[in-house]
Scaffold this active site. Structure first.
Site, PDB file in Angstrom:
ATOM      1  N   ARG A 255       4.919  50.751  41.873  1.00 46.88           N
ATOM      2  CA  ARG A 255       4.775  50.321  43.046  1.00 46.88           C
ATOM      3  C   ARG A 255       4.237  49.029  43.311  1.00 46.88           C
ATOM      4  O   ARG A 255       3.549  48.325  42.211  1.00 46.88           O
ATOM      5  CB  ARG A 255       3.812  51.267  43.789  1.00 46.88           C
ATOM      6  CG  ARG A 255       4.344  52.740  43.883  1.00 46.88           C
ATOM      7  CD  ARG A 255       3.122  53.638  44.270  1.00 46.88           C
ATOM      8  NE  ARG A 255       3.550  55.179  44.269  1.00 46.88           N
ATOM      9  CZ  ARG A 255       3.279  55.837  43.245  1.00 46.88           C
ATOM     10  NH1 ARG A 255       2.758  55.442  42.234  1.00 46.88           N
ATOM     11  NH2 ARG A 255       3.739  57.268  43.270  1.00 46.88           N
ATOM     12  N   LYS A 283      -2.261  55.136  44.304  1.00 45.23           N
ATOM     13  CA  LYS A 283      -1.912  56.208  45.109  1.00 45.23           C
ATOM     14  C   LYS A 283      -2.174  57.739  44.340  1.00 45.23           C
ATOM     15  O   LYS A 283      -2.928  58.537  44.984  1.00 45.23           O
ATOM     16  CB  LYS A 283      -0.302  56.296  45.146  1.00 45.23           C
ATOM     17  CG  LYS A 283       0.021  57.536  46.211  1.00 45.23           C
ATOM     18  CD  LYS A 283       1.788  57.360  46.351  1.00 45.23           C
ATOM     19  CE  LYS A 283       2.089  58.540  47.392  1.00 45.23           C
ATOM     20  NZ  LYS A 283       3.612  58.397  47.680  1.00 45.23           N
ATOM     21  N   HIS A 371       9.587  48.574  47.218  1.00 42.86           N
ATOM     22  CA  HIS A 371       9.786  49.945  46.813  1.00 42.86           C
ATOM     23  C   HIS A 371      11.161  50.104  46.393  1.00 42.86           C
ATOM     24  O   HIS A 371      11.484  51.098  45.668  1.00 42.86           O
ATOM     25  CB  HIS A 371       9.294  50.873  47.925  1.00 42.86           C
ATOM     26  CG  HIS A 371       8.702  51.906  47.182  1.00 42.86           C
ATOM     27  ND1 HIS A 371       7.617  52.189  46.450  1.00 42.86           N
ATOM     28  CD2 HIS A 371       9.044  53.642  47.190  1.00 42.86           C
ATOM     29  CE1 HIS A 371       7.230  53.462  46.324  1.00 42.86           C
ATOM     30  NE2 HIS A 371       8.221  54.107  46.406  1.00 42.86           N
ATOM     31  N   ARG A 374      11.675  50.730  42.716  1.00 42.43           N
ATOM     32  CA  ARG A 374      11.201  51.892  41.931  1.00 42.43           C
ATOM     33  C   ARG A 374      12.333  53.178  42.251  1.00 42.43           C
ATOM     34  O   ARG A 374      12.766  53.720  41.271  1.00 42.43           O
ATOM     35  CB  ARG A 374       9.802  52.213  42.792  1.00 42.43           C
ATOM     36  CG  ARG A 374       9.216  53.548  42.230  1.00 42.43           C
ATOM     37  CD  ARG A 374       7.711  53.806  42.880  1.00 42.43           C
ATOM     38  NE  ARG A 374       7.397  55.023  42.359  1.00 42.43           N
ATOM     39  CZ  ARG A 374       6.545  55.124  41.427  1.00 42.43           C
ATOM     40  NH1 ARG A 374       6.411  54.089  40.668  1.00 42.43           N
ATOM     41  NH2 ARG A 374       6.035  56.404  40.916  1.00 42.43           N
ATOM     42  N   HIS A 397       4.898  60.592  38.570  1.00 42.01           N
ATOM     43  CA  HIS A 397       4.881  61.489  39.556  1.00 42.01           C
ATOM     44  C   HIS A 397       4.048  62.969  39.328  1.00 42.01           C
ATOM     45  O   HIS A 397       4.009  63.157  38.119  1.00 42.01           O
ATOM     46  CB  HIS A 397       6.472  61.872  39.897  1.00 42.01           C
ATOM     47  CG  HIS A 397       7.215  61.013  40.522  1.00 42.01           C
ATOM     48  ND1 HIS A 397       8.600  60.809  40.603  1.00 42.01           N
ATOM     49  CD2 HIS A 397       6.943  59.661  41.253  1.00 42.01           C
ATOM     50  CE1 HIS A 397       9.062  59.714  41.288  1.00 42.01           C
ATOM     51  NE2 HIS A 397       7.953  59.089  41.538  1.00 42.01           N
ATOM     52  N   TYR A 406      15.100  60.895  43.675  1.00 38.28           N
ATOM     53  CA  TYR A 406      15.916  59.745  43.022  1.00 38.28           C
ATOM     54  C   TYR A 406      17.072  60.427  42.304  1.00 38.28           C
ATOM     55  O   TYR A 406      17.954  59.814  41.748  1.00 38.28           O
ATOM     56  CB  TYR A 406      15.130  58.921  41.908  1.00 38.28           C
ATOM     57  CG  TYR A 406      13.858  58.482  42.401  1.00 38.28           C
ATOM     58  CD1 TYR A 406      13.787  57.599  43.352  1.00 38.28           C
ATOM     59  CD2 TYR A 406      12.637  59.121  41.678  1.00 38.28           C
ATOM     60  CE1 TYR A 406      12.698  57.128  43.896  1.00 38.28           C
ATOM     61  CE2 TYR A 406      11.655  58.349  42.379  1.00 38.28           C
ATOM     62  CZ  TYR A 406      11.307  57.416  43.324  1.00 38.28           C
ATOM     63  OH  TYR A 406      10.377  56.816  43.570  1.00 38.28           O
TER      64      TYR A 406
END
Length: 535
Positions: A255, A283, A371, A374, A397, A406
């Site tokens: 990010r 995050k 983004h 990513r 994640h 994705y």
């Protein structure tokens, strides 16, 4: 210009424009440059606010002798203001953004304003400033709804019917399902916090699970290969520090906040000599370590050398801001001892795209968002066959659902996977052969036969076009790179494999080394072909 809270303490004394010249000269002697630690300055123009601008003789850096915009005060004093500077609550802004303020001025009625302040101060203790800002925005929409529809309502009079009315109110604004979900979710947290902490006697279950609209499935916003190719083509026109930032994003898919505040000492090496990149995910509030290529290690080490040459050892980040923000002409870059903002980085990227009219395959001008890198890394890994749980760990994640966003399969990858259940076209190495023709609507074998007039063989086909002349390798198809075959010839290949093994064994027993070697090559090709066709 230096951020006020980064100026050397000696530079914080305010000098009013009306003061005597000798005091200004004395003030000039007190300034210290944060970049080179020099104290030799010359006066330049004055700012629009009337404050003197100085130029450092040692490094050419400009410094404005202005008073600080941030006035420290106690949390109790700050609480009673309608515009909070959250630094007085011990909260730092998100990296790359200089947002410190929360504005409560528009919230009505008074009971809602009071409870919102209580709720947001509580939220500052357990979520980030950006999340608090989003919660405040949701309550502002609820405030506007009450002012328009129920201007005199008391909190105990808010019923489930009124909550349903609010849901219809925001649905009528034709905003995205994602925005509505965030707004409804923030309000539910607010209502529950008010009940639990006895701030407001709301009724329970004003917001229910079924109130959240169904979100459409997220589609990864990856950068198409043709756009990435154009970007890399013009990359040398950007300043070298910016080039390195883009290369790190392309390789690691982090990010933008994680890139902007990546620590200077971010590399580590194991005992085998392999390299790893360490950075913090704001995050997820955790550190992450990922393996990286030696090429990327070289890029990062170049940036480390640049930072140590351009800034003091006290600067702790790998990347820094440009002295003139996003205004970088001809690749010029003047290091400033603060993190670059996400806005400045995006502007440099899109200025380059606009300059060279970078477009996608449809001819549409491409607008870069940080983004997207990513999403691109995640999608590339999916299409390269990397297991999803490995991608989940690489991108940091928390759940497989986040990685599944994705999992968009490109046409080429889909063809490779579908070919596992249909006839494969393989070469002598057992590799699946792809056709680059946009008009393919049959098997590759048919494509070879009809589109480039390939020569048909009893056990496959030859990719050497007829127009190229006679084959110079008669009876050597299974050792030739032009040979192609598919599953319809599988039985023939198995029979030939048995015969070839017998011939090779017979030749070896008789000492016919040349014949044995040739037959072993044919045997290896047949084994590769059969393995792939049966796989």
């Amino acid at each position: 210009m230096i951020e006020p809270n980064q100026i050397n303490p000696l530079a914080l004394k305010v000098v009013a424009p009306s003061q005597a010249v000798d005091e200004t000269d004395q003030r000039k002697k007190e300034l210290i440059c944060e970049r080179c630690s020099g104290n030799d300055f010359v006066k330049r123009r004055k700012s629009t606010q009337g404050y003197q601008i100085y130029l450092c003789i040692g490094c050419g850096r400009h410094l404005t002798d202005s008073p600080p915009k941030y006035t420290p005060t106690s949390p109790e004093m700050e609480y009673f203001k309608n515009v909070w500077d959250c630094r007085n609550f011990g909260v730092e802004s998100r990296v790359g953004k200089y947002q410190y303020k929360l504005n409560f001025s528009s919230i009505q009625p008074e009971w809602l304003l009071k409870s919102t302040k209580q709720f947001i101060r509580y939220s500052l203790s357990n979520v980030g400033l950006s999340s608090c800002s989003a919660r405040l925005e949701a309550i502002k929409h609820f405030s506007l709804f009450l002012v328009e529809q129920y201007p005199s309502i008391k909190p105990e009079s808010i019923t489930r019917d009124i909550a349903i009315h609010f849901l219809s109110y925001i649905a009528a604004k034709n905003l995205s399902a994602s925005w509505r979900c965030h707004t409804i979710g923030a309000l539910r947290i607010y209502f529950e916090a008010c009940i639990i902490n006895d701030w407001i006697p709301f009724r329970r279950h004003l917001i229910r699970h079924e109130d959240f609209p169904k979100r459409s499935k997220s589609i990864p916003r990856f950068i198409p290969e043709e756009v990435m190719t154009q970007l890399n083509q013009y990359l040398p026109e950007l300043a070298e520090p910016v080039q390195r930032m883009i290369l790190v994003l392309q390789d690691c898919g982090m990010r933008i906040s994680e890139l902007l505040l990546m620590k200077y000492d971010c590399l580590s090496q194991d005992k085998s000599g392999d390299w790893f990149l360490q950075y913090h995910q704001f995050k997820m509030k955790k550190d992450i370590t990922i393996p990286i290529s030696r090429e990327l290690v070289g890029v990062i080490q170049e940036q480390q050398r640049y930072i140590r040459e351009a800034l003091l050892d006290s600067f702790k980040y790998l990347f820094c801001a440009n002295e003139s923000g996003s205004r970088v002409s001809c690749g010029a870059f003047s290091a400033s001892p603060r993190p670059m903002s996400a806005t400045a980085f995006s502007k440099m990227l899109n200025d380059l795209g606009e300059k060279h009219s970078i477009c996608n395959a449809a001819g549409d001008r491409w607008h870069f968002q940080t983004h997207q890198f990513r999403h691109t890394v995640g999608t590339r890994m999916i299409n390269s066959g990397v297991p999803q749980h490995i991608i989940q760990r690489y991108l940091g994640h928390e759940t497989p659902d986040m990685t599944a966003v994705y999992a968009t399969i490109h046409d080429k990858t889909m063809k490779q996977e579908v070919s596992k259940f249909h006839d494969k076209i393989v070469n002598i190495s057992g590799q699946i052969v792809e056709s680059d023709s946009p008009n393919v609507d049959t098997a590759d074998l048919q494509w070879f036969k009809h589109n480039i007039q390939a020569q048909a063989l009893p056990n496959g086909s030859c990719a050497l076009p007829i127009i190229a002349g006679e084959c110079p390798h008669a009876n050597a198809c299974l050792t030739c790179t032009h040979f192609r075959t598919s599953g319809q010839y599988l039985d023939e290949h198995k029979k030939q494999l048995d015969q070839t093994k017998q011939l090779a064994e017979s030749a070896e027993s008789k000492g016919w080394n040349r014949q044995a070697e040739m037959n072993r090559k044919v045997q290896a090709s047949l084994e590769n072909i059969i393995k792939t066709l049966e796989g």
